[in-house]
Scaffold this motif. Sequence first.
Motif, PDB file in Angstrom:
ATOM      1  N   ASP A   5       0.911  -1.102   0.003  1.00 21.70           N
ATOM      2  CA  ASP A   5      -0.036   0.083   0.018  1.00 21.70           C
ATOM      3  C   ASP A   5       0.834   1.300  -0.013  1.00 21.70           C
ATOM      4  OD1 ASP A   5      -2.186   1.652   0.128  1.00 21.70           O
ATOM      5  OD2 ASP A   5      -2.978   1.094   1.963  1.00 21.70           O
ATOM      6  N   ARG A   6       0.367   2.224  -0.767  1.00 19.25           N
ATOM      7  CA  ARG A   6       1.190   3.260  -0.855  1.00 19.25           C
ATOM      8  C   ARG A   6       1.319   4.326   0.278  1.00 19.25           C
ATOM      9  NH1 ARG A   6       3.273   5.652  -5.643  1.00 19.25           N
ATOM     10  NH2 ARG A   6       1.964   4.455  -6.880  1.00 19.25           N
ATOM     11  N   LEU A   7       2.207   4.599   0.888  1.00 22.05           N
ATOM     12  CA  LEU A   7       2.375   5.709   2.079  1.00 22.05           C
ATOM     13  C   LEU A   7       1.931   6.976   1.600  1.00 22.05           C
ATOM     14  CD1 LEU A   7       3.038   5.270   5.084  1.00 22.05           C
ATOM     15  CD2 LEU A   7       5.101   6.454   4.581  1.00 22.05           C
ATOM     16  N   ARG A   8       1.184   7.658   2.382  1.00 25.38           N
ATOM     17  CA  ARG A   8       1.009   9.295   1.842  1.00 25.38           C
ATOM     18  C   ARG A   8       2.123  10.081   1.877  1.00 25.38           C
ATOM     19  NH1 ARG A   8      -4.563  10.258   1.434  1.00 25.38           N
ATOM     20  NH2 ARG A   8      -5.917   8.757   2.665  1.00 25.38           N
ATOM     21  N   ALA A   9       2.207  10.957   1.265  1.00 24.65           N
ATOM     22  CA  ALA A   9       3.460  11.823   1.092  1.00 24.65           C
ATOM     23  C   ALA A   9       3.665  12.376   2.217  1.00 24.65           C
ATOM     24  CB  ALA A   9       3.425  12.856  -0.230  1.00 24.65           C
ATOM     25  N   ASP A  10       2.548  12.924   2.834  1.00 22.20           N
ATOM     26  CA  ASP A  10       2.851  13.684   4.155  1.00 22.20           C
ATOM     27  C   ASP A  10       2.682  12.997   5.411  1.00 22.20           C
ATOM     28  OD1 ASP A  10       0.198  13.249   3.693  1.00 22.20           O
ATOM     29  OD2 ASP A  10      -0.630  15.309   3.927  1.00 22.20           O
ATOM     30  N   ALA A  11       2.661  11.691   5.352  1.00 20.50           N
ATOM     31  CA  ALA A  11       2.422  10.854   6.531  1.00 20.50           C
ATOM     32  C   ALA A  11       3.604  11.098   7.752  1.00 20.50           C
ATOM     33  CB  ALA A  11       2.280   9.354   6.227  1.00 20.50           C
TER      34      ALA A  11
END
Length: 667
Positions: A478-484
């Motif tokens: 699953d792709r991590l959100r860029a601002d996580a």
Amino acid sequence: MPSALDQRPAPTAAATGPAHPPRRRTRVLALPEARWALASLVLFLLALPPHLLGAPAWLWGPLFAAAYVTGGWEPGWEGLKALKDRTLDVDLLMVVAALGAAAIGQVLDGALLIVIFATSGALEAVATARTADSVRGLLDLAPTTATRLGPDGTEETVDAARLAIGDTILVRPGERVGADGHVLDGASEIDQATITGEPLPVAKRAGDGVFAGTVNGTGALRVRVARDPADSVIARIVRMVEEASATKAPTQLFIERIEQRYSLGMVLATLAVFAVPLVLGDALRPALLRAMTFMIVASPCAVVLSTMPPLLSAIANAGRHGVLAKSAVVMERLGRIDTVALDKTGTLTEGTPYVTDLRPLPEAGCDEMGLLRLAAAAEHPSEHPLAHAVVATARARELPLPAAADFTSTPGRGVASTVEGHKVEVGSPALLLADVADAGAGAGRRVRDGVRELEDAGRTVVVVLRDGVPVGLLGIADRLRADATATIAALTRLTGRTPVLLTGDNERAAERVAAEVGITDVRARLLPEDKVAAVREWEARGHRVLVVGDGVNDAPALAAAHCGIAMGKAGSDLALETADAVVVRDELAAIPAAVRLSRTARRLVVQNLVIAGTFITALVAWDLIGTLPLPLGVAGHEGSTVLVGLNGLRLLREGAWPRAELSPTRG
């Protein structure tokens, strides 16, 4: 593993229920509170221009009077009913203060107070109705009927609510599971994201547990019912949301928390100011004028406006930046949180799988692009999320895909196609490699080592075979959100505690995401009730918990928490309605910014309360000790009201949004 969901037979609506429950929304104007509040607001706005322009009273007076009636009759009636029960609330006090203001000529101020209270009550009624609608809509996730099998194998369509523990049901491809239970035989993949939040369908075989309301894939399953339908996980979610909403600590603003004492004290003091001079020999008119002046200067108008403008301004500013707080109460509570718990799939991650690793075997004569091209061609006919990830990656790299023929899919195993004259299989390493002849040495051993390495890194692994020989591996995650990562760091600074990860997904996937964003406390494989238990455990220790999630399985925790925020883009209806606030643009970093803004608003509220309290104390003391002229008392009262109102409106400025929280360099 990948499956051909496009090849499944179309299930009947009665058996499956809708894939997404229809949104049952109560129309805002269907609520009487909203209609009366709107009418009061419209009448107020119609009366305001002629009043300010100095028009004759006959032109604006009836409009203001109608605004008083439409906006004030309901809180006044409720206040009278509370008074009958020996309870004095601030709603009745506000109506009395508004009428008192009108009695001495301050019609505009009284009407404004009426409109504010009517609008506040309407917003609360709308939020309550919307949550109830969404809870009822959740029941649509569970099918209304199920296919029960008799001892002789005969099939009978029955009401799902009539299923009993020990019954055997048949779940055909594409149908929703009728009850919580265990698979007796058959193999398939089930999308159980509504319960566990897992982003990918889960393979199910004999002995595995299944949940009511989850969606079956391409295989047929025989399931033995293990729980009464009234006690299924989906039914428990409904109950937990309702119970958490009903038992959540009272969400009241500062003035509401002290309303009983303040209201009673003001009424008693007003009566004393009127009665004592009469007893001492004063005339009726001066005593009445002094008491009326006291009631006006001591009325909590400035206190009410001390609270509302900063919080409403913060709501408006947050809304411009994609965070919708549902009430002033929510904005106040948001700034008090000291512990944050986040869901994984759809919250810290985008909820969409993508290819992270390409591992071709050199001896197979296939490079990375060749491996991806081969896998994407074989997967192209499938509608499985993993297949979509592979095909999307190939398209992003502009790879031409050859046509695939003889496509087949086996639940839990994978897919097979003929590509350029070769049989290409893509799917589960555990099952596909079992048929490889040299599984104990050479390529087979290297493939198994690669599978172990990728799985240890939290990837979902698929193996690609060409004519029965391994050619490589694909790692999917699953792709991590860029601002996580920046969000976790910012929340840690704000609360002094590192956020916690609560997820229904497996431990390896959860720990991989947590390690990437800097979270150390990970709780995986949680059902909805487990998330609620964790929240209540923290709150029992005195913490104020903020829960961030997006799915049906997050809704009970969102309702139980001190404050809940839902991710708006992919959030379920239940999560969006249960949460106190919604991140509309799915910008995770807006959450710490909203928390910071809330804290700024609360500081302004304290400033305003000090200003209002100072004015009220000074004016009341003047009225009691000396003789405060009524016009001067009104001017001082209204002046303090205007002052605190303007101070609160400072948060409407664009510069009030704490952009530093969004900066990756600041975390």
